[in-house]
Design a protein around this motif. Structure first.
Motif, short mmCIF file in Angstrom:
data_model
loop_
_atom_site.label_atom_id
_atom_site.label_comp_id
_atom_site.label_asym_id
_atom_site.label_seq_id
_atom_site.Cartn_x
_atom_site.Cartn_y
_atom_site.Cartn_z
N TYR A 176 2.56 9.17 -76.18
CA TYR A 176 2.46 8.91 -77.61
C TYR A 176 3.66 8.13 -78.14
N ASP A 177 4.17 7.19 -77.32
CA ASP A 177 5.26 6.35 -77.79
C ASP A 177 4.77 5.27 -78.74
N ALA A 178 3.50 4.86 -78.60
CA ALA A 178 2.93 3.83 -79.47
C ALA A 178 2.31 4.49 -80.70
N THR A 179 3.17 4.99 -81.58
CA THR A 179 2.74 5.76 -82.74
C THR A 179 3.72 5.55 -83.90
N TRP A 180 3.48 6.25 -85.00
CA TRP A 180 4.40 6.23 -86.14
C TRP A 180 4.76 4.80 -86.57
N GLY A 181 3.73 3.94 -86.58
CA GLY A 181 3.91 2.60 -87.13
C GLY A 181 4.25 1.50 -86.14
N ARG A 182 4.26 1.83 -84.84
CA ARG A 182 4.49 0.79 -83.83
C ARG A 182 3.42 0.84 -82.75
N ASP A 183 3.12 -0.32 -82.16
CA ASP A 183 2.10 -0.38 -81.12
C ASP A 183 2.73 -0.25 -79.74
N VAL A 184 1.93 -0.49 -78.71
CA VAL A 184 2.37 -0.27 -77.34
C VAL A 184 3.52 -1.19 -76.94
N ASN A 185 3.70 -2.30 -77.65
CA ASN A 185 4.81 -3.21 -77.37
C ASN A 185 5.98 -3.00 -78.32
N GLY A 186 5.91 -1.95 -79.12
CA GLY A 186 6.98 -1.68 -80.07
C GLY A 186 6.93 -2.53 -81.32
N LYS A 187 5.82 -3.25 -81.49
CA LYS A 187 5.67 -4.12 -82.66
C LYS A 187 5.10 -3.35 -83.85
N PHE A 188 5.33 -3.88 -85.04
CA PHE A 188 4.85 -3.28 -86.27
C PHE A 188 3.33 -3.15 -86.26
N MET A 189 2.84 -1.98 -86.67
CA MET A 189 1.41 -1.75 -86.81
C MET A 189 1.13 -1.31 -88.24
N ASP A 190 0.21 -2.00 -88.91
CA ASP A 190 -0.13 -1.65 -90.28
C ASP A 190 -0.58 -0.19 -90.38
N ALA A 191 -0.25 0.43 -91.49
CA ALA A 191 -0.55 1.85 -91.68
C ALA A 191 -2.03 2.13 -91.91
N ASP A 192 -2.85 1.09 -91.98
CA ASP A 192 -4.30 1.28 -92.15
C ASP A 192 -5.07 0.81 -90.92
N TYR A 193 -4.38 0.77 -89.77
CA TYR A 193 -4.98 0.18 -88.57
C TYR A 193 -6.08 1.07 -87.97
N VAL A 194 -5.84 2.36 -87.89
CA VAL A 194 -6.83 3.29 -87.32
C VAL A 194 -7.57 3.98 -88.45
N ARG A 195 -8.88 3.91 -88.42
CA ARG A 195 -9.69 4.45 -89.51
C ARG A 195 -9.67 5.98 -89.53
N ILE A 196 -9.96 6.53 -90.67
CA ILE A 196 -9.88 7.98 -90.87
C ILE A 196 -10.89 8.73 -89.99
N GLU A 197 -12.00 8.07 -89.61
CA GLU A 197 -13.03 8.71 -88.80
C GLU A 197 -12.72 8.66 -87.30
N GLY A 198 -11.67 7.93 -86.91
CA GLY A 198 -11.34 7.83 -85.50
C GLY A 198 -12.39 7.08 -84.71
N PHE A 199 -12.39 7.30 -83.38
CA PHE A 199 -13.29 6.58 -82.49
C PHE A 199 -13.86 7.53 -81.45
N ASN A 200 -14.66 7.03 -80.58
CA ASN A 200 -15.32 7.59 -79.40
C ASN A 200 -16.60 8.36 -79.74
N THR A 201 -17.43 8.53 -78.73
CA THR A 201 -18.77 9.10 -78.92
C THR A 201 -18.71 10.54 -79.43
N LEU A 202 -17.86 11.36 -78.85
CA LEU A 202 -17.79 12.76 -79.26
C LEU A 202 -17.33 12.88 -80.71
N THR A 203 -16.34 12.11 -81.09
CA THR A 203 -15.85 12.12 -82.47
C THR A 203 -16.96 11.73 -83.44
N ALA A 204 -17.70 10.68 -83.11
CA ALA A 204 -18.79 10.22 -83.98
C ALA A 204 -19.86 11.29 -84.13
#
Length: 363
Positions: free
Chosen positions: A252-280
Protein backbone atom coordinates in the motif's frame (compact mmCIF):
# COMPACT_ATOMS: atom_id res chain seq x y z
CA UNK A 1 18.53 -3.44 20.92
CA UNK A 2 20.64 -1.60 18.33
CA UNK A 3 18.80 1.61 17.48
CA UNK A 4 19.40 4.77 15.50
CA UNK A 5 17.42 7.54 17.19
CA UNK A 6 14.43 5.35 17.79
CA UNK A 7 14.22 2.82 14.94
CA UNK A 8 15.95 -0.57 15.16
CA UNK A 9 19.13 -1.32 13.23
CA UNK A 10 19.17 -4.57 11.25
CA UNK A 11 22.60 -5.81 10.16
CA UNK A 12 22.62 -8.15 7.21
CA UNK A 13 25.69 -10.25 6.37
CA UNK A 14 26.01 -12.00 3.02
CA UNK A 15 29.08 -13.83 1.75
CA UNK A 16 30.62 -11.66 -1.03
CA UNK A 17 30.31 -14.53 -3.53
CA UNK A 18 26.65 -15.04 -2.64
CA UNK A 19 26.03 -11.30 -2.84
CA UNK A 20 27.57 -11.28 -6.31
CA UNK A 21 25.22 -14.14 -7.28
CA UNK A 22 22.22 -12.28 -5.85
CA UNK A 23 23.03 -9.21 -7.93
CA UNK A 24 23.81 -11.23 -11.07
CA UNK A 25 20.17 -12.16 -11.67
CA UNK A 26 17.72 -9.92 -9.82
CA UNK A 27 14.77 -12.00 -11.09
CA UNK A 28 15.99 -15.25 -9.58
CA UNK A 29 13.83 -16.47 -6.69
CA UNK A 30 16.31 -19.02 -5.41
CA UNK A 31 17.23 -17.96 -1.86
CA UNK A 32 20.81 -17.57 -0.70
CA UNK A 33 22.21 -18.12 2.83
CA UNK A 34 22.93 -15.09 5.00
CA UNK A 35 22.91 -13.86 8.57
CA UNK A 36 20.77 -11.18 10.16
CA UNK A 37 21.68 -9.46 13.42
CA UNK A 38 18.55 -8.00 14.98
CA UNK A 39 17.48 -7.24 18.54
CA UNK A 40 20.74 -8.64 19.88
CA UNK A 41 20.32 -11.96 18.09
CA UNK A 42 22.29 -13.40 15.20
CA UNK A 43 19.93 -15.34 12.96
CA UNK A 44 20.70 -17.76 10.13
CA UNK A 45 18.45 -16.83 7.22
CA UNK A 46 17.70 -17.35 3.55
CA UNK A 47 17.36 -14.19 1.50
CA UNK A 48 16.23 -13.13 -1.95
CA UNK A 49 14.96 -10.03 -3.69
CA UNK A 50 11.19 -9.51 -3.57
CA UNK A 51 8.58 -7.81 -5.71
CA UNK A 52 8.06 -7.50 -9.44
CA UNK A 53 8.79 -4.11 -11.05
CA UNK A 54 10.49 -2.91 -7.85
CA UNK A 55 13.42 -5.26 -8.45
CA UNK A 56 14.64 -2.83 -11.11
CA UNK A 57 14.99 -0.04 -8.54
CA UNK A 58 18.41 0.91 -7.22
CA UNK A 59 17.31 0.31 -3.64
CA UNK A 60 16.30 -3.36 -3.49
CA UNK A 61 13.62 -4.97 -1.36
CA UNK A 62 14.18 -8.34 0.32
CA UNK A 63 12.31 -11.40 1.49
CA UNK A 64 13.89 -13.00 4.55
CA UNK A 65 13.12 -16.58 5.66
CA UNK A 66 14.37 -17.71 9.04
CA UNK A 67 16.42 -20.89 9.12
CA UNK A 68 18.05 -21.10 12.55
CA UNK A 69 16.01 -20.48 14.60
CA UNK A 70 13.14 -21.02 12.21
CA UNK A 71 11.07 -18.14 13.58
CA UNK A 72 11.78 -14.58 14.69
CA UNK A 73 9.21 -12.62 16.67
CA UNK A 74 6.79 -15.43 15.89
CA UNK A 75 7.19 -15.29 12.09
CA UNK A 76 8.76 -17.70 9.62
CA UNK A 77 9.63 -14.85 7.29
CA UNK A 78 9.54 -11.08 6.97
CA UNK A 79 9.64 -8.62 4.10
CA UNK A 80 12.04 -5.70 4.02
CA UNK A 81 10.56 -3.09 1.71
CA UNK A 82 12.68 -0.25 0.34
CA UNK A 83 9.64 2.04 -0.18
CA UNK A 84 11.77 3.53 -2.94
CA UNK A 85 9.07 5.43 -4.87
CA UNK A 86 7.28 6.80 -1.82
CA UNK A 87 8.89 10.14 -0.88
CA UNK A 88 7.43 9.84 2.64
CA UNK A 89 8.41 6.18 3.22
CA UNK A 90 5.41 5.91 5.55
CA UNK A 91 2.43 5.28 3.25
CA UNK A 92 2.57 1.50 3.49
CA UNK A 93 2.70 1.46 7.27
CA UNK A 94 0.16 4.26 7.61
CA UNK A 95 -2.19 2.18 5.45
CA UNK A 96 -1.74 -1.08 7.36
CA UNK A 97 -2.29 0.70 10.66
CA UNK A 98 -5.33 2.49 9.25
CA UNK A 99 -6.90 -0.77 8.07
CA UNK A 100 -6.39 -2.22 11.55
CA UNK A 101 -8.02 0.87 13.08
CA UNK A 102 -11.19 0.38 11.01
CA UNK A 103 -11.52 -3.31 11.87
CA UNK A 104 -9.65 -5.19 9.14
CA UNK A 105 -6.93 -7.80 9.42
CA UNK A 106 -3.63 -6.28 8.30
CA UNK A 107 0.10 -7.07 8.65
CA UNK A 108 2.11 -5.45 11.42
CA UNK A 109 5.05 -3.36 10.28
CA UNK A 110 7.83 -1.09 11.53
CA UNK A 111 10.68 0.92 10.07
CA UNK A 112 14.28 -0.24 10.48
CA UNK A 113 17.69 1.03 9.40
CA UNK A 114 19.31 -1.69 7.29
CA UNK A 115 23.03 -2.33 6.93
CA UNK A 116 24.50 -4.83 4.46
CA UNK A 117 27.98 -6.08 5.28
CA UNK A 118 28.48 -2.96 7.40
CA UNK A 119 27.30 -0.51 4.72
CA UNK A 120 24.10 1.45 5.34
CA UNK A 121 21.39 0.63 2.81
CA UNK A 122 18.82 3.01 4.26
CA UNK A 123 15.43 3.05 5.91
CA UNK A 124 13.29 -0.02 5.25
CA UNK A 125 9.83 -1.13 6.27
CA UNK A 126 9.79 -4.53 7.95
CA UNK A 127 6.44 -6.16 7.14
CA UNK A 128 5.01 -9.20 8.85
CA UNK A 129 4.45 -12.14 6.52
CA UNK A 130 0.86 -13.34 6.21
CA UNK A 131 1.18 -17.05 7.02
CA UNK A 132 0.38 -19.58 9.77
CA UNK A 133 2.02 -17.52 12.50
CA UNK A 134 0.04 -14.44 11.42
CA UNK A 135 -3.09 -16.38 12.36
CA UNK A 136 -1.58 -17.87 15.51
CA UNK A 137 -0.44 -14.51 16.91
CA UNK A 138 -4.00 -13.19 16.59
CA UNK A 139 -5.65 -16.32 18.01
CA UNK A 140 -7.43 -16.88 14.70
CA UNK A 141 -8.60 -20.32 13.56
CA UNK A 142 -6.29 -22.25 11.25
CA UNK A 143 -7.17 -21.73 7.62
CA UNK A 144 -5.94 -21.22 4.10
CA UNK A 145 -4.14 -18.09 2.92
CA UNK A 146 -3.82 -17.02 -0.70
CA UNK A 147 -1.81 -14.13 -2.15
CA UNK A 148 -3.26 -12.16 -5.05
CA UNK A 149 -0.24 -12.09 -7.34
CA UNK A 150 -1.63 -10.37 -10.44
CA UNK A 151 -4.68 -8.72 -11.97
CA UNK A 152 -6.48 -12.02 -12.49
CA UNK A 153 -7.34 -11.97 -8.78
CA UNK A 154 -10.40 -9.91 -9.74
CA UNK A 155 -13.17 -12.21 -8.40
CA UNK A 156 -14.35 -12.70 -11.98
CA UNK A 157 -14.72 -15.53 -14.48
CA UNK A 158 -12.95 -13.30 -17.00
CA UNK A 159 -9.23 -12.62 -17.04
CA UNK A 160 -8.27 -9.04 -16.29
CA UNK A 161 -5.05 -9.57 -18.24
CA UNK A 162 -6.17 -10.99 -21.60
CA UNK A 163 -9.94 -10.27 -21.37
CA UNK A 164 -10.82 -13.92 -22.03
CA UNK A 165 -12.54 -16.56 -19.92
CA UNK A 166 -10.15 -17.86 -17.30
CA UNK A 167 -8.70 -21.32 -17.90
CA UNK A 168 -8.74 -21.88 -14.15
CA UNK A 169 -10.76 -20.10 -11.47
CA UNK A 170 -7.76 -19.78 -9.17
CA UNK A 171 -5.73 -17.82 -11.71
CA UNK A 172 -4.11 -14.79 -10.11
CA UNK A 173 -3.63 -16.50 -6.74
CA UNK A 174 -0.76 -18.26 -5.04
CA UNK A 175 -1.55 -20.50 -2.07
CA UNK A 176 0.66 -19.55 0.87
CA UNK A 177 -0.97 -21.75 3.53
CA UNK A 178 -3.26 -24.74 3.13
CA UNK A 179 -3.78 -27.78 0.93
CA UNK A 180 -5.00 -28.57 -2.58
CA UNK A 181 -8.45 -29.00 -1.08
CA UNK A 182 -8.38 -25.30 -0.20
CA UNK A 183 -7.86 -24.52 -3.89
CA UNK A 184 -11.25 -26.10 -4.46
CA UNK A 185 -12.86 -23.80 -1.87
CA UNK A 186 -11.26 -20.77 -3.57
CA UNK A 187 -12.53 -21.87 -6.98
CA UNK A 188 -15.99 -22.58 -5.59
CA UNK A 189 -16.14 -19.14 -3.98
CA UNK A 190 -15.24 -17.39 -7.25
CA UNK A 191 -17.70 -19.55 -9.22
CA UNK A 192 -20.52 -18.81 -6.78
CA UNK A 193 -19.83 -15.07 -6.75
CA UNK A 194 -20.38 -15.03 -10.49
CA UNK A 195 -23.30 -17.46 -10.80
CA UNK A 196 -25.61 -16.93 -7.80
CA UNK A 197 -28.81 -15.34 -9.07
CA UNK A 198 -29.51 -11.74 -8.19
CA UNK A 199 -32.53 -12.81 -6.13
CA UNK A 200 -30.47 -15.23 -4.03
CA UNK A 201 -27.21 -13.30 -3.80
CA UNK A 202 -27.79 -11.53 -0.47
CA UNK A 203 -28.47 -14.81 1.32
CA UNK A 204 -26.10 -17.14 -0.52
CA UNK A 205 -22.94 -15.00 -0.66
CA UNK A 206 -22.75 -15.02 3.15
CA UNK A 207 -21.96 -18.74 2.93
CA UNK A 208 -18.66 -17.88 1.21
CA UNK A 209 -17.66 -14.32 2.15
CA UNK A 210 -17.45 -12.47 5.45
CA UNK A 211 -19.38 -9.58 3.93
CA UNK A 212 -19.02 -7.20 6.90
CA UNK A 213 -15.22 -7.56 6.86
CA UNK A 214 -15.19 -7.29 3.07
CA UNK A 215 -17.06 -3.98 3.19
CA UNK A 216 -14.65 -2.60 5.80
CA UNK A 217 -11.80 -3.58 3.48
CA UNK A 218 -13.66 -1.94 0.56
CA UNK A 219 -13.88 1.26 2.58
CA UNK A 220 -10.16 1.10 3.36
CA UNK A 221 -9.21 0.69 -0.30
CA UNK A 222 -11.50 3.52 -1.39
CA UNK A 223 -10.31 5.90 1.35
CA UNK A 224 -6.57 5.31 0.85
CA UNK A 225 -7.18 5.23 -2.92
CA UNK A 226 -5.14 2.16 -3.84
CA UNK A 227 -6.09 1.97 -7.51
CA UNK A 228 -4.87 -1.64 -7.91
CA UNK A 229 -6.27 -2.71 -4.57
CA UNK A 230 -9.43 -4.31 -5.90
CA UNK A 231 -7.72 -6.74 -8.28
CA UNK A 232 -4.28 -7.04 -6.71
CA UNK A 233 -2.39 -5.94 -3.59
CA UNK A 234 -4.30 -8.16 -1.18
CA UNK A 235 -4.32 -11.57 0.43
CA UNK A 236 -7.23 -13.89 1.20
CA UNK A 237 -7.80 -15.80 4.43
CA UNK A 238 -10.35 -18.61 4.63
CA UNK A 239 -11.38 -19.10 8.25
CA UNK A 240 -11.14 -22.84 8.97
CA UNK A 241 -14.03 -22.68 11.46
CA UNK A 242 -16.58 -20.62 9.50
CA UNK A 243 -15.37 -21.42 5.98
CA UNK A 244 -15.68 -17.72 5.12
CA UNK A 245 -13.13 -15.72 3.12
CA UNK A 246 -11.92 -12.28 4.15
CA UNK A 247 -9.47 -9.89 2.52
CA UNK A 248 -6.30 -8.24 3.85
CA UNK A 249 -4.32 -5.33 2.36
CA UNK A 250 -0.83 -5.75 0.90
CA UNK A 251 1.60 -3.34 -0.85
CA UNK A 252 0.00 0.00 0.00
CA UNK A 253 2.80 2.42 -0.83
CA UNK A 254 0.81 3.82 -3.79
CA UNK A 255 -1.77 5.54 -1.59
CA UNK A 256 -2.58 8.78 0.26
CA UNK A 257 -2.43 10.87 -2.91
CA UNK A 258 0.43 9.25 -4.82
CA UNK A 259 0.49 6.53 -7.48
CA UNK A 260 2.83 3.58 -7.97
CA UNK A 261 5.55 5.89 -9.33
CA UNK A 262 5.22 8.34 -6.46
CA UNK A 263 3.47 10.87 -8.69
CA UNK A 264 0.53 13.05 -7.67
CA UNK A 265 -2.87 11.35 -7.90
CA UNK A 266 -6.06 13.42 -7.88
CA UNK A 267 -8.22 12.89 -4.81
CA UNK A 268 -11.19 11.89 -7.00
CA UNK A 269 -9.34 9.19 -8.95
CA UNK A 270 -10.97 6.09 -7.40
CA UNK A 271 -14.76 6.13 -7.35
CA UNK A 272 -16.73 5.65 -4.16
CA UNK A 273 -18.17 2.33 -5.42
CA UNK A 274 -14.74 0.79 -6.00
CA UNK A 275 -14.14 -1.93 -8.58
CA UNK A 276 -14.24 -5.70 -9.27
CA UNK A 277 -17.05 -8.21 -9.70
CA UNK A 278 -17.59 -9.04 -6.03
CA UNK A 279 -17.75 -5.37 -5.05
CA UNK A 280 -20.29 -4.64 -7.79
CA UNK A 281 -22.49 -7.56 -6.77
CA UNK A 282 -22.36 -6.65 -3.07
CA UNK A 283 -23.33 -3.04 -3.80
CA UNK A 284 -26.19 -4.30 -5.98
CA UNK A 285 -27.87 -5.54 -2.78
CA UNK A 286 -29.80 -2.79 -1.02
CA UNK A 287 -29.01 -3.88 2.54
CA UNK A 288 -25.31 -4.32 1.79
CA UNK A 289 -25.19 -0.97 0.00
CA UNK A 290 -26.82 0.72 2.99
CA UNK A 291 -24.37 -0.92 5.39
CA UNK A 292 -21.36 0.09 3.23
CA UNK A 293 -22.62 3.68 3.26
CA UNK A 294 -22.89 3.57 7.06
CA UNK A 295 -19.38 2.17 7.43
CA UNK A 296 -17.89 4.68 5.01
CA UNK A 297 -19.65 7.64 6.59
CA UNK A 298 -18.57 6.56 10.07
CA UNK A 299 -14.91 6.29 9.08
CA UNK A 300 -15.06 9.60 7.19
CA UNK A 301 -16.25 11.27 10.39
CA UNK A 302 -14.00 9.48 12.87
CA UNK A 303 -10.76 7.92 11.55
CA UNK A 304 -10.26 9.42 8.07
CA UNK A 305 -9.65 12.95 9.29
CA UNK A 306 -6.57 15.12 9.66
CA UNK A 307 -7.33 15.42 13.37
CA UNK A 308 -7.20 11.64 13.83
CA UNK A 309 -4.34 10.83 11.45
CA UNK A 310 -2.00 13.79 11.95
CA UNK A 311 -0.46 12.49 15.23
CA UNK A 312 0.18 9.13 13.53
CA UNK A 313 1.79 10.73 10.48
CA UNK A 314 3.95 13.01 12.64
CA UNK A 315 5.10 10.14 14.86
CA UNK A 316 6.19 8.04 11.87
CA UNK A 317 7.81 11.00 10.10
CA UNK A 318 9.79 12.09 13.16
CA UNK A 319 10.87 8.54 14.02
CA UNK A 320 12.54 7.86 10.66
CA UNK A 321 13.89 11.32 9.81
CA UNK A 322 17.28 10.95 11.60
CA UNK A 323 17.88 7.62 9.85
CA UNK A 324 16.76 9.02 6.50
CA UNK A 325 19.67 11.45 6.67
CA UNK A 326 21.91 8.35 6.46
CA UNK A 327 19.97 6.71 3.62
CA UNK A 328 22.17 6.85 0.48
CA UNK A 329 19.09 6.79 -1.75
CA UNK A 330 16.97 9.33 0.12
CA UNK A 331 19.19 11.74 2.06
CA UNK A 332 19.42 14.15 -0.86
CA UNK A 333 15.62 14.31 -0.99
CA UNK A 334 15.07 15.30 2.63
CA UNK A 335 13.32 18.54 1.63
CA UNK A 336 10.64 16.60 -0.24
CA UNK A 337 10.38 14.17 2.67
CA UNK A 338 9.71 17.09 5.00
CA UNK A 339 6.90 18.31 2.74
CA UNK A 340 5.11 14.97 2.68
CA UNK A 341 3.10 15.25 5.92
CA UNK A 342 1.37 18.38 4.62
CA UNK A 343 0.85 16.65 1.26
CA UNK A 344 -0.86 13.73 3.04
CA UNK A 345 -3.02 16.06 5.16
CA UNK A 346 -4.13 17.88 2.02
CA UNK A 347 -5.02 14.57 0.40
CA UNK A 348 -7.07 13.49 3.44
CA UNK A 349 -9.04 16.75 3.42
CA UNK A 350 -9.73 16.61 -0.32
CA UNK A 351 -10.54 12.90 -0.39
CA UNK A 352 -12.80 13.23 2.64
CA UNK A 353 -14.69 16.11 1.06
CA UNK A 354 -14.98 14.31 -2.30
CA UNK A 355 -16.30 11.07 -0.80
CA UNK A 356 -18.82 12.87 1.41
CA UNK A 357 -20.11 14.62 -1.71
CA UNK A 358 -20.61 11.20 -3.37
CA UNK A 359 -22.33 9.37 -0.48
CA UNK A 360 -25.67 10.01 -2.18
CA UNK A 361 -24.66 7.47 -4.85
CA UNK A 362 -24.99 4.76 -2.21
CA UNK A 363 -28.61 5.69 -1.31
Amino acid sequence: MDKNNGIPIYQLFINPMDLKELKRDIWCDDPLPAQLKAEGKRLEIDIRYRGSHIRDFKKKSYQVSFFKPNTFKGSKEIHLNAEYKDPSLIRNKLSFDFFSEIGCLAPRSRHVLLKLNGVIQGVYLEIESVEENFLKSRNLPDGAIFYAVDGDANFSLMSDLDKETKKSLDLGYERKVGTENDDFYLQEMIYKINTITRADFEKEVTRYINVERYMKWMAGVVLTQNYDGFVHNYSLYRDGDTGLFEVMPWDYDATWGRDVNGKFMDADYVRIEGFNTLTARILDVGNFRKRYRELLQSVLEQQFTVEFLKPRVEKLHQAIRPSLLLDPYKKDKIDKFDQEPDFIYSYIEKRNSYLKSKLYKLD
